[in-house]
Structure formats: structure tokens, C-alpha cells
Scaffold this motif. Structure first.
Motif, mmCIF file in Angstrom:
data_model
loop_
_atom_site.group_PDB
_atom_site.id
_atom_site.type_symbol
_atom_site.label_atom_id
_atom_site.label_comp_id
_atom_site.label_asym_id
_atom_site.label_seq_id
_atom_site.Cartn_x
_atom_site.Cartn_y
_atom_site.Cartn_z
ATOM 1 N N THR A 280 4.567 -15.082 7.771
ATOM 2 C CA THR A 280 3.647 -16.059 8.329
ATOM 3 C C THR A 280 4.373 -16.993 9.291
ATOM 4 O O THR A 280 5.607 -17.044 9.344
ATOM 5 C CB THR A 280 3.014 -16.909 7.213
ATOM 6 N N VAL A 281 3.577 -17.743 10.025
ATOM 7 C CA VAL A 281 4.127 -18.751 10.926
ATOM 8 C C VAL A 281 4.988 -19.748 10.144
ATOM 9 O O VAL A 281 6.108 -20.070 10.551
ATOM 10 C CB VAL A 281 2.978 -19.480 11.661
ATOM 11 N N MET A 282 4.481 -20.216 9.004
ATOM 12 C CA MET A 282 5.233 -21.180 8.207
ATOM 13 C C MET A 282 6.550 -20.603 7.720
ATOM 14 O O MET A 282 7.595 -21.272 7.775
ATOM 15 C CB MET A 282 4.395 -21.641 7.010
ATOM 16 N N GLN A 283 6.543 -19.364 7.265
ATOM 17 C CA GLN A 283 7.780 -18.739 6.793
ATOM 18 C C GLN A 283 8.790 -18.599 7.926
ATOM 19 O O GLN A 283 9.995 -18.820 7.728
ATOM 20 C CB GLN A 283 7.474 -17.374 6.179
ATOM 21 N N SER B 266 12.455 -20.625 8.302
ATOM 22 C CA SER B 266 13.698 -19.861 8.441
ATOM 23 C C SER B 266 14.789 -20.689 9.119
ATOM 24 O O SER B 266 15.984 -20.418 8.953
ATOM 25 C CB SER B 266 13.455 -18.581 9.246
ATOM 26 N N GLY B 267 14.375 -21.711 9.864
ATOM 27 C CA GLY B 267 15.348 -22.599 10.481
ATOM 28 C C GLY B 267 16.153 -23.404 9.483
ATOM 29 O O GLY B 267 17.177 -23.992 9.838
ATOM 30 N N ARG B 268 15.725 -23.417 8.227
ATOM 31 C CA ARG B 268 16.451 -24.149 7.184
ATOM 32 C C ARG B 268 17.198 -23.221 6.229
ATOM 33 O O ARG B 268 17.749 -23.698 5.212
ATOM 34 C CB ARG B 268 15.472 -25.017 6.368
ATOM 35 N N LEU B 269 17.226 -21.923 6.506
ATOM 36 C CA LEU B 269 17.846 -20.978 5.568
ATOM 37 C C LEU B 269 19.315 -21.296 5.299
ATOM 38 O O LEU B 269 19.814 -21.059 4.203
ATOM 39 C CB LEU B 269 17.710 -19.548 6.096
ATOM 40 N N SER C 259 19.998 -22.526 -1.127
ATOM 41 C CA SER C 259 20.724 -21.486 -1.850
ATOM 42 C C SER C 259 20.165 -20.105 -1.522
ATOM 43 O O SER C 259 19.035 -19.966 -1.033
ATOM 44 C CB SER C 259 20.627 -21.716 -3.358
ATOM 45 N N LEU C 260 20.966 -19.076 -1.805
ATOM 46 C CA LEU C 260 20.517 -17.700 -1.591
ATOM 47 C C LEU C 260 19.257 -17.417 -2.403
ATOM 48 O O LEU C 260 18.313 -16.790 -1.902
ATOM 49 C CB LEU C 260 21.628 -16.715 -1.975
ATOM 50 N N ARG D 80 13.244 -16.337 -1.798
ATOM 51 C CA ARG D 80 11.871 -16.596 -2.242
ATOM 52 C C ARG D 80 11.156 -17.614 -1.364
ATOM 53 O O ARG D 80 10.033 -18.018 -1.668
ATOM 54 C CB ARG D 80 11.890 -17.078 -3.705
ATOM 55 N N TYR D 81 11.800 -17.997 -0.295
ATOM 56 C CA TYR D 81 11.244 -18.982 0.637
ATOM 57 C C TYR D 81 10.782 -20.237 -0.111
ATOM 58 O O TYR D 81 9.684 -20.735 0.081
ATOM 59 C CB TYR D 81 10.114 -18.371 1.469
ATOM 60 N N ARG D 82 11.648 -20.720 -0.984
ATOM 61 C CA ARG D 82 11.406 -21.966 -1.690
ATOM 62 C C ARG D 82 12.233 -23.066 -1.040
ATOM 63 O O ARG D 82 13.468 -23.027 -1.075
ATOM 64 C CB ARG D 82 11.761 -21.811 -3.168
ATOM 65 N N PHE D 83 11.550 -24.005 -0.454
ATOM 66 C CA PHE D 83 12.223 -25.063 0.299
ATOM 67 C C PHE D 83 11.826 -26.426 -0.254
ATOM 68 O O PHE D 83 10.743 -26.588 -0.838
ATOM 69 C CB PHE D 83 11.855 -24.981 1.780
ATOM 70 N N PRO D 84 12.666 -27.428 -0.073
ATOM 71 C CA PRO D 84 12.327 -28.784 -0.513
ATOM 72 C C PRO D 84 11.046 -29.284 0.152
ATOM 73 O O PRO D 84 10.716 -28.874 1.276
ATOM 74 C CB PRO D 84 13.541 -29.615 -0.069
#
Length: 258
Positions: free
Chosen positions: A95-98, A102-105, A109-110, A115-119
Motif C-alpha cells: 500500500t501507499v502507507m507501507q 519504508s523510509g523508516r525501516l 528492529s528487523l 511486519r511493518y510495525r512502526f511507532p
């Protein structure tokens, strides 16, 4: 901010793509790199974040020499350099959001990245950026369902999610129609002013560069032959960059369209 010193690149074939480039960017501005195909524009952009390895020279970003960094430190430095590609470089099935997140990957953590879990802070920032680049409400769209201009806006938002010290854009308007190209260039200029982040843009369209850049750098056969404001890009300067040609028509057309 950025200090490029005597940057050279010679490929294994013996082709000299860059020949001792010196350039300083000491304030937020849009710098357009122009020149003929093969002049070294893409090589220059890609040497700055070492997608292409320089043969010699120094690239100082906020005092740190990018050329001298080992692999680990280079990964860390690249977090501070946002790269926007001509071909968008999005993950089409996401998705657009995912894609924006990705700019914060490099900052999670790995386990979280898989799982694309971000703060929550990153998610809020992503929504704010989507709104700023004109894509509010698009967060759940797949990237492959977007137009070219929309994809480029996602790429810009993703790069800004890195909170970069420098933006690099490699022919960001090459695949876009003239209207969308102007919109993208206008957006980049606004974001540079708002976020105080300089941007270097490799671009073929001279008129677009003159109307949207604060500074124009011209390359010819790997050498820097022009570095000044757009109003100084005269017919004589264009001839130094691109070779002998009648540039009068181009200048008249720009004047008529102004």
C-alpha cells in the motif's frame, strides 16, 4: 551541508564519467544538474550516496566523508540522504502507507520491519506527509493502482520519512507529462523551503530547471562547466554545456511562456 571535493569516477571500461568535480551546498536550495546524456549527471547523483563508488575525491555531508565510510557506517549515513528515483522504486504490491513507512525501516528492529510495525509517531508523520504531498486518503491504495505523478509523490513522502539532511532526485520528471512535471518540481521547491533540506535534481528539461531551481550546475563530459543562478544560463552557457547549437529559439520560447 555538502562539500564535494575533486570527485572523479572512472569505470572499468576506462570511461571517465566525472573529472574532478568541486561543489558546495551550504544552504537549503534546489540545485538542478543539467547536461547531455552521458555527461555524468546520474553518476554524480549516485556517487553522493555511493550507489556508484567514486574513484577518488571526497564527499563531506555535515563534515563526514561519505567516501571513507565502511559498510556499517555507510548504512547509517544513507539514512540521512533521501533518494527519489525516475522509476519510483516502490514496492508495487504494498500500500501507499507501507511504501511511505519504508523510509523508516533503518530505524526499527528487523522483527518490526518484517511486519511493518512502526511507532505511533512514525505513523502520524506518514499521514501528515501524505496530506502534504497531496495524497490524503490514499494510504490504503496499492502502489500499482497509482498514476505516475502519484507514485512520484509517494516516493517523495518516503524519502522525507527518513528526515534527511539532503534529497537526491534522479530524473524525477522524465516519465511524467509536462503538467505533472511542473507540479512535482513545484512541490519539491516548497518542501525544500519548508524543511530547510537542500535538494539536488538530475534533470533533462532545461526550461523546467530554469523555472524551478535556485541554482543550476551544468556538466559536460564529466566536467563542471557552469554553476550559477538560472538567470545566468545564457545561450553561451548552454553552448558550453551542450555544444554548439542555435539556442535563440529556446530562449524566445521561454520568454513567450513567462
Amino acid at each position: 551541508m555538502l562539500d564535494v571535493q575533486c570527485l572523479s569516477k572512472v569505470y572499468k571500461t576506462g570511461k571517465r564519467a566525472l573529472n574532478g568535480i568541486d561543489m558546495i551546498i551550504d544552504r537549503p536550495q534546489v540545485v538542478a544538474i543539467i547536461g547531455s546524456s552521458g555527461a555524468g549527471k546520474s553518476t554524480f547523483i549516485r556517487c553522493i550516496n555511493r550507489l556508484v563508488e567514486p574513484t577518488s575525491g571526497r564527499i563531506l555531508l555535515n563534515g563526514k566523508d561519505i567516501v571513507a565510510l565502511d559498510r556499517k557506517d555507510l548504512r547509517s549515513a544513507r539514512r540521512r540522504i533521501g533518494m527519489i528515483f525516475q522509476e519510483y522504486n516502490l514496492v508495487e504490491r504494498l500500500t501507499v502507507m507501507q511504501n511511505v513507512l519504508s523510509g523508516r525501516l533503518g530505524y526499527v528492529s528487523l522483527f518490526a520491519s518484517l511486519r511493518y510495525r512502526f511507532p505511533a509517531e512514525d505513523i502520524r508523520a506518514a499521514f501528515e506527509l501524505l496530506d502534504r504531498v497531496g495524497l490524503a486518503g490514499y494510504q490504503d491504495r496499492r502502489a500499482d493502482a497509482l498514476s505516475g505523478g502519484q507514485r512520484q509523490r509517494v516516493g517523495i513522502a518516503r524519502a522525507l520519512m527518513q528526515r534527511p539532511d539532503l534529497l537526491l532526485l534522479d530524473e524525477p520528471t522524465a516519465s511524467l507529462d509536462p503538467k505533472t512535471s511542473r507540479q512535482i518540481m513545484r512541490l519539491v521547491g516548497e518542501l525544500v523551503a519548508e524543511r530547510k533540506t537542500p535538494a539536488i535534481i538530475n534533470i533533462h528539461d532545461v526550461a523546467l530547471a530554469k523555472s524551478h531551481a535556485d541554482r543550476i550546475v551544468g556538466l559536460s563530459e564529466g566536467a563542471l562547466v557552469f554553476d550559477d543562478t538560472p538567470d545566468q544560463l545564457t545561450d553561451a552557457a548552454l553552448a558550453r554545456i551542450y555544444g554548439d547549437e542555435d539556442w535563440t529559439l529556446t530562449s524566445n520560447n521561454e520568454a513567450a511562456g513567462a
